[in-house]
Write a protein that holds these residues in place. Structure first.
Motif, PDB file in Angstrom:
ATOM      1  N   UNK A   1      48.285  47.259  51.584  1.00  0.00           N
ATOM      2  CA  UNK A   1      49.334  47.545  50.592  1.00  0.00           C
ATOM      3  C   UNK A   1      48.870  48.634  49.643  1.00  0.00           C
ATOM      4  N   UNK A   2      48.559  49.794  50.231  1.00  0.00           N
ATOM      5  CA  UNK A   2      48.083  50.906  49.407  1.00  0.00           C
ATOM      6  C   UNK A   2      49.246  51.636  48.740  1.00  0.00           C
ATOM      7  N   UNK A   3      50.455  51.370  49.187  1.00  0.00           N
ATOM      8  CA  UNK A   3      51.602  52.142  48.692  1.00  0.00           C
ATOM      9  C   UNK A   3      51.664  53.457  49.436  1.00  0.00           C
ATOM     10  N   UNK A   4      52.773  54.204  49.271  1.00  0.00           N
ATOM     11  CA  UNK A   4      52.912  55.441  50.037  1.00  0.00           C
ATOM     12  C   UNK A   4      51.792  56.430  49.722  1.00  0.00           C
ATOM     13  N   UNK A   5      51.241  57.029  50.766  1.00  0.00           N
ATOM     14  CA  UNK A   5      50.190  58.039  50.574  1.00  0.00           C
ATOM     15  C   UNK A   5      50.797  59.384  50.954  1.00  0.00           C
ATOM     16  N   UNK A   6      50.896  60.268  49.969  1.00  0.00           N
ATOM     17  CA  UNK A   6      51.546  61.569  50.188  1.00  0.00           C
ATOM     18  C   UNK A   6      50.527  62.649  50.571  1.00  0.00           C
ATOM     19  N   UNK A   7      49.395  62.651  49.876  1.00  0.00           N
ATOM     20  CA  UNK A   7      48.360  63.647  50.176  1.00  0.00           C
ATOM     21  C   UNK A   7      47.966  63.546  51.642  1.00  0.00           C
ATOM     22  N   UNK A   8      47.786  64.702  52.283  1.00  0.00           N
ATOM     23  CA  UNK A   8      47.423  64.675  53.706  1.00  0.00           C
ATOM     24  C   UNK A   8      46.054  64.000  53.898  1.00  0.00           C
ATOM     25  N   UNK A   9      45.160  64.226  52.953  1.00  0.00           N
ATOM     26  CA  UNK A   9      43.839  63.597  53.056  1.00  0.00           C
ATOM     27  C   UNK A   9      43.953  62.133  52.664  1.00  0.00           C
ATOM     28  N   UNK A  10      43.471  61.271  53.523  1.00  0.00           N
ATOM     29  CA  UNK A  10      43.569  59.845  53.260  1.00  0.00           C
ATOM     30  C   UNK A  10      42.526  59.420  52.215  1.00  0.00           C
ATOM     31  N   UNK A  11      42.969  58.705  51.196  1.00  0.00           N
ATOM     32  CA  UNK A  11      42.041  58.217  50.161  1.00  0.00           C
ATOM     33  C   UNK A  11      42.257  56.718  49.955  1.00  0.00           C
ATOM     34  N   UNK A  12      43.351  56.384  49.255  1.00  0.00           N
ATOM     35  CA  UNK A  12      43.564  54.957  48.960  1.00  0.00           C
ATOM     36  C   UNK A  12      43.844  54.170  50.240  1.00  0.00           C
ATOM     37  N   UNK A  13      44.470  54.799  51.224  1.00  0.00           N
ATOM     38  CA  UNK A  13      44.718  54.073  52.478  1.00  0.00           C
ATOM     39  C   UNK A  13      43.392  53.776  53.173  1.00  0.00           C
ATOM     40  N   UNK A  14      42.455  54.705  53.075  1.00  0.00           N
ATOM     41  CA  UNK A  14      41.142  54.505  53.707  1.00  0.00           C
ATOM     42  C   UNK A  14      40.419  53.302  53.094  1.00  0.00           C
ATOM     43  N   UNK A  15      40.372  53.247  51.770  1.00  0.00           N
ATOM     44  CA  UNK A  15      39.711  52.101  51.133  1.00  0.00           C
ATOM     45  C   UNK A  15      40.422  50.793  51.494  1.00  0.00           C
ATOM     46  N   UNK A  16      41.752  50.848  51.512  1.00  0.00           N
ATOM     47  CA  UNK A  16      42.517  49.641  51.857  1.00  0.00           C
ATOM     48  C   UNK A  16      42.263  49.239  53.313  1.00  0.00           C
ATOM     49  N   UNK A  17      42.080  50.225  54.194  1.00  0.00           N
ATOM     50  CA  UNK A  17      41.787  49.917  55.602  1.00  0.00           C
ATOM     51  C   UNK A  17      40.452  49.190  55.728  1.00  0.00           C
ATOM     52  N   UNK A  18      39.464  49.631  54.955  1.00  0.00           N
ATOM     53  CA  UNK A  18      38.165  48.939  55.021  1.00  0.00           C
ATOM     54  C   UNK A  18      38.354  47.490  54.601  1.00  0.00           C
ATOM     55  N   UNK A  19      39.063  47.284  53.482  1.00  0.00           N
ATOM     56  CA  UNK A  19      39.265  45.908  52.993  1.00  0.00           C
ATOM     57  C   UNK A  19      40.012  45.069  54.029  1.00  0.00           C
TER      58      UNK A  19
END
Ligand code: M6R
Length: 368
Positions: A147-165
């Protein structure tokens, strides 16, 4: 909409504590880890005898990080594969294989095709996805949403951390099903994960130093990244961020490989980012990395060291020292990745590039 930030990516970096907290919320109830959707029986989960994580780009790096935790907690062999390689390799799959497909968008063509291939071979597929109702979760037997919320930037940041969790939650769900962890141990691991949003917040309060460093090294020709254990995939992720945002040659290496080739690249002034393990948590690896740093420094590298607060042993070898809070070893990537994201964004800004829309890249890669 960018909440006062110049770029979505910078906003998304700041949203990481919240992304982590939201990803964990509701997944540990009445002493048990629960997934979002489970169209697979508890018995089938218990019978899993091998795990493949398939993904692309940063999502693949999240799998590489999670391999350490999942193997440790479940005693199951875990292979992490690029989705584009997996499906053309005739992987050994059967009904006791769990394929974890990790994708922020849930629409990545290679990952989707890997899911289809795995299901044709009767493997069970669990999707870790950030987009409700996307194709990959729709075609999977079980789903855990980040549940990182929409990720607009092409570079993954918050989605990456959420994926690890989320990948860690998959590991704990398997450990619980197989009984390789007692319920109180699962509860303790979950509690440690729950402490991570605050640790990431702490890292975010120190980003000014990293931005200043980014500006000072922005005209470098190349940057290398070194790590060991869970720090190795973090090194790969740091290098990917720098490639895609700053169009700079960047490579991540396992520090133990230095003498097997990469050390030949070291020359005067080359910035090398080193992700240090905890001196207490992983003392043996820590001392090996200290000697790696002294070797590259002696050959003229400019050492940029990411180390736990209070790590005195590494200080003499750090031309630049970035401190991160002390956290359990397996969770360190959640804090050590953050300065690398900030560094790449700042170098790209200093070079005059659009941080949200790097050239030649699309947010979601729906063609193979
Ligand atoms: O949507 P997905 O998670 O499947 O995307 C996978 C990769 O395309 C993605 O992580 C890509 O590598 C990012 N641009 C990295 O920052």
């Amino acid at each position: 909409e960018k909440g006062g930030h110049e770029y979505f990516m910078l906003k998304e970096i700041d949203e990481q504590p919240e992304a982590l907290a939201n990803t964990l919320r509701g997944h540990f109830e009445a002493g048990r880890i629960i997934l979002d959707e489970q169209r697979i029986s508890d018995q089938d989960l218990r019978d899993v005898d091998k795990v493949f994580v398939v993904a692309c780009g940063s999502a693949y790096h999240s799998g590489l990080v999670a391999k350490y935790a999942i193997e440790h907690w479940t005693r199951l062999p875990v292979e992490v594969e690029l989705a584009s390689e997996f499906r053309y390799r005739d992987p050994v799959l059967d009904r006791d294989t769990l394929v974890v497909a990790v994708s922020q968008s849930g629409e990545t063509a290679d990952t989707l095709e890997a899911v289809r291939h795995a299901r044709e071979q009767k493997a069970r597929v669990l999707a870790v996805c950030n987009t409700n109702g996307a194709q990959i979760p729709r075609e999977s037997d079980a789903v855990l949403y980040t549940h990182a919320g929409p990720e607009i930037g092409v570079a993954s940041t918050k989605a990456f951390l959420a994926q690890i969790a989320a990948n860690y939650l998959v590991g704990l769900a398997l450990a619980q099903a197989r009984g390789t962890k007692y319920p109180d141990e699962v509860a303790r691991e979950f509690a440690e994960l729950e402490a991570m949003p605050a640790a990431v917040q702490k890292v975010l309060s120190t980003v000014d130093q990293v931005r200043d460093l980014g500006r000072r090294i922005s005209d470098s020709k190349a940057v290398l990244f070194l790590g060991r254990h869970v720090g190795f995939p973090v090194a790969l992720e740091g290098a990917l961020k720098l490639k895609e945002l700053a169009y700079m040659h960047a490579e991540g290496f396992a520090a133990g490989e230095l003498k097997h080739g990469p050390i030949a690249l070291v020359e005067e002034g080359l910035p090398i980012v080193v992700i240090m393990p905890s001196p207490k948590g992983r003392a043996v690896l820590h001392s090996k990395l200290v000697s790696n740093i002294s070797e590259i420094q002696a050959r003229g590298a400019r050492t940029i060291v990411i180390a736990e607060e209070g790590d005195e042993a590494v200080r003499p070898f750090a031309d630049e020292l970035i401190e991160i809070p002390a956290v359990p070893t397996l969770l360190q990537p959640l804090v050590s990745t953050v300065p690398l994201q900030v560094l790449a964004a700042e170098i790209a800004r200093a070079r005059g590039y659009d941080v949200d829309k790097p050239r030649n890249l699309a947010k979601s890669v729906t063609v193979e």
